[in-house]
Design a protein around this motif. Structure first.
Motif, PDB file in Angstrom:
ATOM      1  N   ASN A   1      35.753  35.509  39.711  1.00 32.82           N
ATOM      2  CA  ASN A   1      34.553  35.660  38.868  1.00 32.82           C
ATOM      3  C   ASN A   1      34.432  34.502  37.880  1.00 32.82           C
ATOM      4  OD1 ASN A   1      33.169  37.921  39.808  1.00 32.82           O
ATOM      5  ND2 ASN A   1      34.578  39.325  38.778  1.00 32.82           N
TER       6      ASN A   1
ATOM      7  N   ASP B   1      42.629  30.424  30.991  1.00 29.42           N
ATOM      8  CA  ASP B   1      43.417  31.487  31.623  1.00 29.42           C
ATOM      9  C   ASP B   1      44.853  31.416  31.120  1.00 29.42           C
ATOM     10  OD1 ASP B   1      42.943  33.347  34.415  1.00 29.42           O
ATOM     11  OD2 ASP B   1      45.007  33.078  33.724  1.00 29.42           O
ATOM     12  N   GLN B   2      45.450  32.592  30.957  1.00 29.44           N
ATOM     13  CA  GLN B   2      46.810  32.662  30.431  1.00 29.44           C
ATOM     14  C   GLN B   2      47.855  32.219  31.461  1.00 29.44           C
ATOM     15  OE1 GLN B   2      46.929  36.811  29.392  1.00 29.44           O
ATOM     16  NE2 GLN B   2      47.086  37.489  31.513  1.00 29.44           N
TER      17      GLN B   2
ATOM     18  N   SER C   1      45.382  33.306  39.339  1.00 24.06           N
ATOM     19  CA  SER C   1      46.732  33.846  39.176  1.00 24.06           C
ATOM     20  C   SER C   1      46.729  35.376  39.145  1.00 24.06           C
ATOM     21  CB  SER C   1      47.343  33.314  37.880  1.00 24.06           C
ATOM     22  OG  SER C   1      46.500  33.626  36.799  1.00 24.06           O
TER      23      SER C   1
ATOM     24  N   GLY D   1      44.341  39.064  40.369  1.00 24.40           N
ATOM     25  CA  GLY D   1      43.978  39.736  41.625  1.00 24.40           C
ATOM     26  C   GLY D   1      43.406  38.754  42.638  1.00 24.40           C
ATOM     27  N   SER D   2      42.681  37.753  42.154  1.00 27.38           N
ATOM     28  CA  SER D   2      42.000  36.831  43.083  1.00 27.38           C
ATOM     29  C   SER D   2      42.987  36.042  43.934  1.00 27.38           C
ATOM     30  CB  SER D   2      41.103  35.871  42.301  1.00 27.38           C
ATOM     31  OG  SER D   2      40.152  36.593  41.567  1.00 27.38           O
TER      32      SER D   2
ATOM     33  N   ALA E   1      40.438  37.986  50.780  1.00 24.79           N
ATOM     34  CA  ALA E   1      39.168  37.278  50.592  1.00 24.79           C
ATOM     35  C   ALA E   1      38.273  37.297  51.833  1.00 24.79           C
ATOM     36  CB  ALA E   1      39.431  35.865  50.085  1.00 24.79           C
ATOM     37  N   PHE E   2      38.153  38.490  52.411  1.00 19.61           N
ATOM     38  CA  PHE E   2      37.208  38.692  53.513  1.00 19.61           C
ATOM     39  C   PHE E   2      35.808  38.829  52.914  1.00 19.61           C
ATOM     40  CE2 PHE E   2      41.256  40.300  55.019  1.00 19.61           C
ATOM     41  CZ  PHE E   2      41.345  39.741  56.281  1.00 19.61           C
TER      42      PHE E   2
ATOM     43  N   ALA F   1      43.907  34.264  25.508  1.00 24.65           N
ATOM     44  CA  ALA F   1      42.970  34.659  24.446  1.00 24.65           C
ATOM     45  C   ALA F   1      43.496  35.944  23.833  1.00 24.65           C
ATOM     46  CB  ALA F   1      41.583  34.864  25.037  1.00 24.65           C
TER      47      ALA F   1
ATOM     48  N   GLY G   1      36.112  45.704  42.131  1.00 27.51           N
ATOM     49  CA  GLY G   1      36.982  46.449  43.045  1.00 27.51           C
ATOM     50  C   GLY G   1      37.485  45.570  44.177  1.00 27.51           C
ATOM     51  N   GLY G   2      37.389  46.065  45.399  1.00 30.25           N
ATOM     52  CA  GLY G   2      37.887  45.323  46.568  1.00 30.25           C
ATOM     53  C   GLY G   2      36.875  44.333  47.112  1.00 30.25           C
ATOM     54  N   TYR G   3      35.813  44.043  46.353  1.00 29.79           N
ATOM     55  CA  TYR G   3      34.753  43.154  46.848  1.00 29.79           C
ATOM     56  C   TYR G   3      34.484  41.971  45.913  1.00 29.79           C
ATOM     57  CZ  TYR G   3      33.851  46.378  50.616  1.00 29.79           C
ATOM     58  OH  TYR G   3      33.992  47.137  51.753  1.00 29.79           O
ATOM     59  N   GLY G   4      35.509  41.529  45.188  1.00 29.83           N
ATOM     60  CA  GLY G   4      35.319  40.468  44.204  1.00 29.83           C
ATOM     61  C   GLY G   4      34.815  39.169  44.807  1.00 29.83           C
ATOM     62  N   PHE G   5      35.295  38.826  45.986  1.00 32.27           N
ATOM     63  CA  PHE G   5      34.862  37.568  46.609  1.00 32.27           C
ATOM     64  C   PHE G   5      33.450  37.693  47.168  1.00 32.27           C
ATOM     65  CE2 PHE G   5      39.149  36.628  45.858  1.00 32.27           C
ATOM     66  CZ  PHE G   5      39.247  35.245  45.838  1.00 32.27           C
TER      67      PHE G   5
HETATM   68  C1  LIG Z   1      45.578  42.414  47.641  1.00 35.04           C
HETATM   69  C2  LIG Z   1      44.119  42.262  47.392  1.00 35.04           C
HETATM   70  C3  LIG Z   1      43.232  42.029  48.457  1.00 35.04           C
HETATM   71  C4  LIG Z   1      41.855  41.853  48.216  1.00 35.04           C
HETATM   72  N1  LIG Z   1      41.032  41.552  49.263  1.00 35.04           N
HETATM   73  C5  LIG Z   1      39.722  41.281  49.022  1.00 35.04           C
HETATM   74  C6  LIG Z   1      38.843  40.888  50.085  1.00 35.04           C
HETATM   75  O1  LIG Z   1      39.248  40.809  51.237  1.00 35.04           O
HETATM   76  N2  LIG Z   1      37.553  40.602  49.781  1.00 35.04           N
HETATM   77  C7  LIG Z   1      37.066  40.667  48.510  1.00 35.04           C
HETATM   78  O2  LIG Z   1      35.875  40.382  48.291  1.00 35.04           O
HETATM   79  N3  LIG Z   1      37.870  41.059  47.479  1.00 35.04           N
HETATM   80  C8  LIG Z   1      39.171  41.368  47.722  1.00 35.04           C
HETATM   81  N4  LIG Z   1      39.989  41.772  46.708  1.00 35.04           N
HETATM   82  C9  LIG Z   1      39.386  42.024  45.395  1.00 35.04           C
HETATM   83  C10 LIG Z   1      39.230  40.776  44.594  1.00 35.04           C
HETATM   84  O3  LIG Z   1      40.392  40.006  44.679  1.00 35.04           O
HETATM   85  C11 LIG Z   1      38.949  41.172  43.129  1.00 35.04           C
HETATM   86  O4  LIG Z   1      37.764  41.916  43.060  1.00 35.04           O
HETATM   87  C12 LIG Z   1      38.803  39.890  42.336  1.00 35.04           C
HETATM   88  O5  LIG Z   1      40.032  39.210  42.361  1.00 35.04           O
HETATM   89  C13 LIG Z   1      38.405  40.151  40.905  1.00 35.04           C
HETATM   90  O6  LIG Z   1      38.348  38.891  40.300  1.00 35.04           O
HETATM   91  P1  LIG Z   1      38.314  38.693  38.758  1.00 35.04           P
HETATM   92  O7  LIG Z   1      38.010  37.253  38.561  1.00 35.04           O
HETATM   93  O8  LIG Z   1      37.407  39.694  38.126  1.00 35.04           O
HETATM   94  O9  LIG Z   1      39.787  39.115  38.239  1.00 35.04           O
HETATM   95  P2  LIG Z   1      41.216  38.420  38.415  1.00 35.04           P
HETATM   96  O10 LIG Z   1      41.317  37.636  39.661  1.00 35.04           O
HETATM   97  O11 LIG Z   1      42.244  39.467  38.190  1.00 35.04           O
HETATM   98  O12 LIG Z   1      41.238  37.359  37.236  1.00 35.04           O
HETATM   99  C14 LIG Z   1      41.396  37.700  35.894  1.00 35.04           C
HETATM  100  C15 LIG Z   1      42.083  36.541  35.204  1.00 35.04           C
HETATM  101  O13 LIG Z   1      42.020  36.744  33.812  1.00 35.04           O
HETATM  102  C16 LIG Z   1      43.183  36.217  33.235  1.00 35.04           C
HETATM  103  N5  LIG Z   1      43.348  36.842  31.910  1.00 35.04           N
HETATM  104  C17 LIG Z   1      43.419  38.159  31.636  1.00 35.04           C
HETATM  105  N6  LIG Z   1      43.535  38.349  30.295  1.00 35.04           N
HETATM  106  C18 LIG Z   1      43.523  37.108  29.739  1.00 35.04           C
HETATM  107  C19 LIG Z   1      43.611  36.655  28.380  1.00 35.04           C
HETATM  108  N7  LIG Z   1      43.741  37.488  27.350  1.00 35.04           N
HETATM  109  N8  LIG Z   1      43.572  35.311  28.151  1.00 35.04           N
HETATM  110  C20 LIG Z   1      43.451  34.426  29.186  1.00 35.04           C
HETATM  111  N9  LIG Z   1      43.381  34.819  30.481  1.00 35.04           N
HETATM  112  C21 LIG Z   1      43.403  36.147  30.763  1.00 35.04           C
HETATM  113  C22 LIG Z   1      44.288  36.591  34.212  1.00 35.04           C
HETATM  114  O14 LIG Z   1      45.406  35.756  34.079  1.00 35.04           O
HETATM  115  C23 LIG Z   1      43.564  36.420  35.558  1.00 35.04           C
HETATM  116  O15 LIG Z   1      43.802  35.135  36.127  1.00 35.04           O
HETATM  117  C24 LIG Z   1      41.361  41.965  46.899  1.00 35.04           C
HETATM  118  C25 LIG Z   1      42.231  42.197  45.846  1.00 35.04           C
HETATM  119  C26 LIG Z   1      43.601  42.354  46.075  1.00 35.04           C
HETATM  120  C27 LIG Z   1      44.503  42.613  44.910  1.00 35.04           C
END
Ligand SMILES: Cc1cc2nc3c(=O)[nH]c(=O)nc-3n(C[C@H](O)[C@H](O)[C@H](O)COP(=O)(O)OP(=O)(O)OC[C@H]3O[C@@H](n4cnc5c(N)ncnc54)[C@H](O)[C@@H]3O)c2cc1C
Length: 380
Positions: free
Chosen positions: A19, A38-39, A44, A46-47, A52-53, A165, A338-342
């Motif tokens: 995101n 990012d920390q 690092s 969930g992403s 990442a389908f 942060a 959720g499971g659809y972040g990408f």
């Molecule tokens: C095993 C697995 C398989 C998946 N498969 C798929 C798939 O096939 N297709 C799909 O579309 N989605 C999939 N997903 C879901 C998708 O990965 C998530 O929806 C997506 O990662 C969410 O992204 P995000 O950027 O919101 O959060 P995150 O990727 O979790 O990123 C949040 C970031 O914020 C940082 N952070 C948090 N607090 C702080 C702070 N105070 N200061 C600085 N940095 C901070 C963290 O270090 C982290 O890097 C899967 C998830 C998992 C776990």
């Protein structure tokens, strides 16, 4: 940290998951000066763990279906045209894993505009008995992206700060994160501890584990059944994932049982087809951040204390139009995919850009404030 003398940015994004990275990319493309924080580094959380389908969500009619369908179309276009080197496109076979899902799948088949066809005999012969007797839909086009590769490529050249942060300060019309200042702050921190008193935001972390394997079985397409199985890449790698564990949290201090996770993944994959001569190459684990109503969140955050002070009768169920709530200024949350972040990230980032640059209102259905009135009523 890439050092930069400019500490004042148009936008600071906290969280460099899919995101945060897609938002940083989209806002930079629109001409804004963006800092990404990012920390732990890029992708690092969930992403970095994601399979990442880029697959459609099989669901019945409703708001969720419409958003997911639009997001899926936008995501396919986004990754295949902007980041083709990190995107593998192959047909996608979705196999129902329960009678309820078979029902949804049959409905979906009747209504979808996505091109799909009959299974060919070669693919059928690959499936085991359970899978070949289920309802299926075989899409002509599916995609899987290299999660970490695409995140890094998106933020290439954008100022990145390795920084946790902690306190978010707002002074003289500017948000402050460490030494950085900005008018617009975006929080895309996934399932990590919230940085503001926003207990009303209905989010939960769902732990997931995926593995990369080598196998002598060639996988010609994307398979979704009890788990997802990627096509065999040029490097001969197949990804299997992911588990959904709502009980485990890395913040609990408990150790996660990697062996058990691997066994579960391979057992689930074996319900679809037989994989021969398996060698596990890598494990990836992380938290997905899911919203309580399954819709993603994009929008301003209600300042709960200030709003309850202005409208104390919200505690007794008084109906107040959400435009009357008090919001944190120029602060947008992007979360709950959720499971659809990408799948959702390009859709959400596009609407974030439209809100900041073009001043187009974000659809209130995505607003995190949707959880506020019910929470407020419980505060009496
Ligand atoms: C095993 C697995 C398989 C998946 N498969 C798929 C798939 O096939 N297709 C799909 O579309 N989605 C999939 N997903 C879901 C998708 O990965 C998530 O929806 C997506 O990662 C969410 O992204 P995000 O950027 O919101 O959060 P995150 O990727 O979790 O990123 C949040 C970031 O914020 C940082 N952070 C948090 N607090 C702080 C702070 N105070 N200061 C600085 N940095 C901070 C963290 O270090 C982290 O890097 C899967 C998830 C998992 C776990």
């Amino acid at each position: 940290m890439l050092t930069s003398k400019i500490l004042l940015y148009d936008v600071i994004i906290v969280g460099a998951g899919i995101n945060g990275c897609t938002s940083a990319y989209t806002l930079t493309q629109a001409g804004l000066n963006v800092a990404l924080v990012d920390q732990d580094g890029i992708a690092s959380g969930g992403s970095g763990a994601a399979g990442a389908f880029i697959s459609p969500k099989i669901s019945k009619a409703g708001e969720l279906k419409e958003i997911m369908s639009e997001a899926h179309t936008e995501a396919l276009e986004f990754y295949t045209t902007r980041f083709p080197q990190f995107t593998l496109t192959k047909p996608l076979l979705h196999i129902a894993n329960s009678p309820q899902e078979a029902d949804k799948l049959e409905h979906f088949k009747l209504e979808t505009s996505l091109k799909h066809s009959e299974l060919d005999d070669a693919l059928k012969s690959l499936l085991n008995e359970e899978a070949s007797n289920e309802s299926t839909i075989y899409f002509d086009e599916g995609a899987v992206v290299d999660a970490q590769g695409v995140c890094r490529a998106m933020v290439d050249g954008i100022d990145f700060y390795l920084l946790k942060a902690q306190q978010l300060l707002y002074e003289d019309g500017l948000w402050q994160v460490g030494e950085l200042r900005t008018k617009h702050l975006v929080l895309s921190i996934g399932a990590y501890p919230k940085l503001l008193p926003i207990d009303y935001v209905g989010l939960r972390g769902i732990w997931g584990h995926r593995i990369d394997i080598e196998t002598s079985t060639h996988i010609p397409c994307i398979l979704h059944h009890h788990v997802s199985i990627s096509p065999t890449t040029k490097a001969g790698v197949v990804a299997i994932g992911a588990t959904h564990d709502v009980h485990y949290s890395p913040f609990s201090g408990e150790l996660y049982d990697v062996e058990q996770g691997r066994t579960l993944l391979l057992e689930k994959a074996s319900k679809t087809l037989k994989l021969n001569n398996i060698n596990i190459l890598n494990d990836y684990m992380g938290l997905r951040s899911g919203s309580n109503d399954y819709l993603p969140m994009l929008g301003n955050l209600v300042n709960a204390d200030a709003t309850l002070e202005k409208f104390p009768h919200l505690r007794h169920g008084q109906a107040v139009d959400s435009s009357e709530y008090i919001y944190y200024p120029n602060l947008t949350m992007m979360n709950g995919s959720g499971g659809y972040g990408f799948v959702l990230a390009p859709y959400l980032a596009k609407r974030l850009k439209e809100s900041i640059v073009d001043e187009i209102k974000i659809d209130p259905i995505l607003s995190p404030s949707r959880f506020f009135p019910r929470w407020a009523k419980r505060q009496s």
